[in-house]
Structure formats: structure tokens, C-alpha cells
Design a protein around this motif. Structure first.
Motif, PDB file in Angstrom:
ATOM      1  N   LEU A  12       6.101   6.682  -0.961  1.00  0.00           N
ATOM      2  CA  LEU A  12       5.089   5.614  -0.887  1.00  0.00           C
ATOM      3  C   LEU A  12       3.844   6.004  -1.642  1.00  0.00           C
ATOM      4  O   LEU A  12       3.552   7.192  -1.804  1.00  0.00           O
ATOM      5  N   PRO A  13       3.085   5.034  -2.102  1.00  0.00           N
ATOM      6  CA  PRO A  13       1.823   5.337  -2.761  1.00  0.00           C
ATOM      7  C   PRO A  13       0.823   5.909  -1.770  1.00  0.00           C
ATOM      8  O   PRO A  13       1.048   5.921  -0.555  1.00  0.00           O
ATOM      9  N   PRO A  14      -0.286   6.388  -2.238  1.00  0.00           N
ATOM     10  CA  PRO A  14      -1.306   6.922  -1.318  1.00  0.00           C
ATOM     11  C   PRO A  14      -1.740   5.878  -0.289  1.00  0.00           C
ATOM     12  O   PRO A  14      -1.687   4.661  -0.543  1.00  0.00           O
ATOM     13  N   PRO A  15      -2.163   6.313   0.915  1.00  0.00           N
ATOM     14  CA  PRO A  15      -2.514   5.364   1.990  1.00  0.00           C
ATOM     15  C   PRO A  15      -3.651   4.410   1.615  1.00  0.00           C
ATOM     16  O   PRO A  15      -3.689   3.273   2.076  1.00  0.00           O
ATOM     17  N   PHE A  16      -4.611   4.859   0.812  1.00  0.00           N
ATOM     18  CA  PHE A  16      -5.757   3.971   0.512  1.00  0.00           C
ATOM     19  C   PHE A  16      -5.345   2.812  -0.385  1.00  0.00           C
ATOM     20  O   PHE A  16      -6.108   1.859  -0.539  1.00  0.00           O
ATOM     21  N   LEU A  17      -4.175   2.854  -0.980  1.00  0.00           N
ATOM     22  CA  LEU A  17      -3.701   1.724  -1.784  1.00  0.00           C
ATOM     23  C   LEU A  17      -2.882   0.727  -0.975  1.00  0.00           C
ATOM     24  O   LEU A  17      -2.527  -0.342  -1.502  1.00  0.00           O
ATOM     25  N   LEU A  18      -2.509   1.072   0.260  1.00  0.00           N
ATOM     26  CA  LEU A  18      -1.719   0.178   1.101  1.00  0.00           C
ATOM     27  C   LEU A  18      -2.629  -0.737   1.909  1.00  0.00           C
ATOM     28  O   LEU A  18      -3.787  -0.390   2.208  1.00  0.00           O
ATOM     29  N   PRO A  19      -2.121  -1.907   2.314  1.00  0.00           N
ATOM     30  CA  PRO A  19      -2.920  -2.782   3.187  1.00  0.00           C
ATOM     31  C   PRO A  19      -3.102  -2.170   4.569  1.00  0.00           C
ATOM     32  O   PRO A  19      -2.377  -1.256   4.971  1.00  0.00           O
ATOM     33  N   SER A  20      -4.070  -2.678   5.314  1.00  0.00           N
ATOM     34  CA  SER A  20      -4.409  -2.106   6.627  1.00  0.00           C
ATOM     35  C   SER A  20      -3.257  -2.248   7.599  1.00  0.00           C
ATOM     36  O   SER A  20      -3.013  -1.345   8.419  1.00  0.00           O
ATOM     37  N   SER A  21      -2.514  -3.367   7.570  1.00  0.00           N
ATOM     38  CA  SER A  21      -1.408  -3.550   8.518  1.00  0.00           C
ATOM     39  C   SER A  21      -0.304  -2.523   8.275  1.00  0.00           C
ATOM     40  O   SER A  21       0.293  -1.980   9.204  1.00  0.00           O
ATOM     41  N   THR A  22      -0.029  -2.262   7.036  1.00  0.00           N
ATOM     42  CA  THR A  22       1.015  -1.270   6.715  1.00  0.00           C
ATOM     43  C   THR A  22       0.571   0.125   7.108  1.00  0.00           C
ATOM     44  O   THR A  22       1.362   0.944   7.595  1.00  0.00           O
TER      45      THR A  22
END
Length: 329
Positions: A12-22
Motif C-alpha cells: 500500500l502507499p504511505p498512510p498520509f496518501l490514503l483517505p481517513s476511512s481507510t
């Protein structure tokens, strides 16, 4: 070219690039770890198809390797190490004797023993090997250095001109005590000995004399190269050079030579004479080393001076000594 960074496919990409729900779902389902996970990158190599080579110190591939200790080295050489000490002698020249059984005339060399005395013993615990240090000849005390004078005085012998060591198999070869004198009856007629000496120096010699080359043709058209060795090396085939170890003209002789398996023909204990069959390296009055032959069965000779044959003195009826002989002669 620097190595490329491995691509982590499927991550997965870094957490700061994912939406808050994910991000909330990932935090709930993620296992509790004490430390962050480290991505592992496999290293691709080539599997060798060669079998492991046997140890080069082993006699056979199926046998274990030999030990590399000094004690193991002495055990490997025990079968070829003489049981007793040798002697120092002087080469006096060559003559011939007749065999009383066959009547054949055989060339022989006359050796003379000159005041052989034991100077020191070398032991396994102190020196690492077993040996007898033998001295021969005579030398003026004013021509000997102080360290050697003390060495001779500690052994209770006069200063010697020649000193040499003779290795023996074990402590049984040290039965000749320090300071004792050994004569020609140390050897017995009919036994085999090895003789080691410095060969006669020939100086600078050519290829024909030094290596037995046949020389160049003596036919028409050959000039000033009749005894030359010829080509010393090839061109492209051998790398345009002279290969190491090529036999060429150079200094001949003046090197250590060992002649094996010489038969003792006669001994003369009163005069210290030892007669051996065949030739001996070195010029006249050359010091040589005489020891039991390693390529023959060990002789049943004396191991100490107490086992030597006693001298018999022939006495006239008048009481005057006539001659001194030995029981072996």
C-alpha cells in the motif's frame, strides 16, 4: 552504475496518501507489533554444481585430513627417521677392493673419522625434535668464539672444527651420552649408509656440460655456435618469454648432494677408517655426513657406546703390546 532500488509490488502507499476511512480500518486490523516491519528483498544467486574438493593434506579423499601440529609432523616422518645418530668423516680418496667370495673388483671410497664426540642433545620438549649434535676434528681455542667455547666446555669436549646435527626418531636415539666418543665400529661391514656432502664446484658451465645438451650441428654453415644451447623460448605460443625453470648455462656444483644406499665394505677401528662402496660427493678432505640408510632395513647396530665391541689387545709372551684389533674385524 549504482544499484536500483527494489520495487515493492503489492504494498500500500504511505498512510498520509490514503483517505481517513481507510486509515482507520488499517489501524483496527493491523496486528500489534513492537517494532516496524522491514521489507525483505530476496537475493538471487547461482547454485554451484561442483562437489566440495577433498583436503589437500589428506592421503585419500575418503580419509580425514592430517593434523597440522608439530607432533603430527614428527609422526608422519617417523618411518624414515633413523633410530640412531650418524658420524662426520673426511673423504680421503678412492681405491678398489676385491670381493673374497666373487673375486670381482669394486671401486670404493676411503673415509676417515676424526675424533667424533657428542656435543649436545636436542629434545622434543625443549627444541621441538630429537637430535644428536656431533662434533669432529680439532680447532685451536684462540680461533673459536666465546659462545662456542662455553658450549664445548659445558659438554666437556675440546673445541671442534665441524659440528652437525643428526635427527633421530625418539629418545632411544639419545643413549650416547654427551661427551662420549664414537669410532668406526659404530658401523658394521655389510650394512647400508646414506652419505651427504657438498659437491665439487665447477664454476660457470655451459649447457652441454651442465645439462648434457647435444649442442648445435657441426656441419657446413654453422659458425661460433657449436656448443651453444640454441633457442631459449618460443614466441606467441609460450607468451613471448622464457619459461621459469629453463635449463641454461650457470654455476655448476657446490651444492648439497646425497648418495643413498652405499654398502660398508671394511672398517678399521684403531685408525678410524671406513671403506664404502662407490663414489662420494665432494673433493678430497671434504667433510661428509654418514648415517644409516633410510631406504633399507635399519641395521641391528649398537645404540650406545656400551654396546660397542670391545677392543682386543694382543700381548707377546714378553709382555709387550703387539697390535690392537676389534672383535668385529
Amino acid at each position: 552504475m549504482p544499484p536500483k532500488t527494489p520495487l515493492n509490488w503489492g504494498l500500500l502507499p504511505p498512510p498520509f496518501l490514503l483517505p481517513s476511512s481507510t486509515r482507520c480500518l488499517l489501524q483496527q486490523n493491523a496486528p500489534q507489533r513492537s517494532r516496524p516491519a522491514i521489507a525483505y528483498t530476496s537475493v538471487r544467486t547461482i547454485k554451484s554444481t561442483f562437489k566440495p574438493k577433498p583436503d589437500r593434506f589428506a592421503h585419500h579423499p575418503s580419509k580425514p585430513a592430517l593434523n597440522s601440529t608439530s607432533r603430527a609432523a614428527l609422526e608422519r616422518k617417523a618411518h624414515s627417521t633413523p633410530l640412531r645418530t650418524g658420524l662426520l668423516a673426511l673423504k680421503k680418496g678412492m681405491t678398489a677392493v676385491y670381493d673374497p667370495e666373487t673375486g670381482k673388483r669394486a671401486a670404493c671410497t676411503v673415509l676417515q673419522l676424526d675424533r667424533n664426540e657428542v656435543v649436545a642433545h636436542k629434545r622434543r620438549d625443549a627444541n621441538g625434535y630429537w637430535a644428536v649434535q656431533m662434533g669432529a676434528g680439532q680447532k685451536e681455542a684462540r680461533n673459536v668464539g666465546r659462545p662456542m667455547l662455553g658450549h664445548f666446555a659445558g659438554a666437556g669436549v675440546s673445541p671442534k672444527r665441524w659440528v652437525a646435527e643428526f635427527k633421530v626418531r625418539d629418545e632411544a636415539g639419545l643413549q650416547v651420552a654427551v661427551g662420549e666418543s664414537v669410532g668406526a665400529n659404530w658401523f658394521t661391514p655389510g650394512q647400508w649408509v646414506d652419505i651427504k656432502a657438498i659437491s665439487r664446484g665447477m664454476g660457470f658451465a655451459g649447457g652441454m656440460k651442465r645439462h648434457g645438451f647435444s649442442g648445435q650441428p657441426a656441419s657446413h654453415g654453422q659458425s661460433l655456435m657449436h656448443r651453444g644451447m640454441g633457442s631459449a623460448g618460443g614466441s606467441q605460443g609460450s607468451g613471448s618469454r622464457v619459461l621459469p625453470g629453463k635449463r641454461m648455462p650457470g654455476k655448476m656444483g657446490n651444492e648439497s648432494v646425497t648418495v643413498k644406499n652405499l654398502k660398508v665394505l671394511q672398517i678399521d677401528e684403531p685408525n678410524g677408517i671406513l671403506v664404502v662402496n662407490g663414489c662420494v660427493p665432494g673433493p678430497k678432505n671434504q667433510i661428509i655426513r654418514v648415517q644409516d640408510a633410510r631406504g633399507k632395513p635399519w641395521p641391528e647396530g649398537p645404540m650406545s657406546t656400551a654396546q660397542l665391541a670391545p677392543a682386543e689387545i694382543l700381548v707377546n709372551p714378553d709382555g709387550a703390546d703387539v697390535a690392537t684389533t676389534t672383535a668385529s674385524s
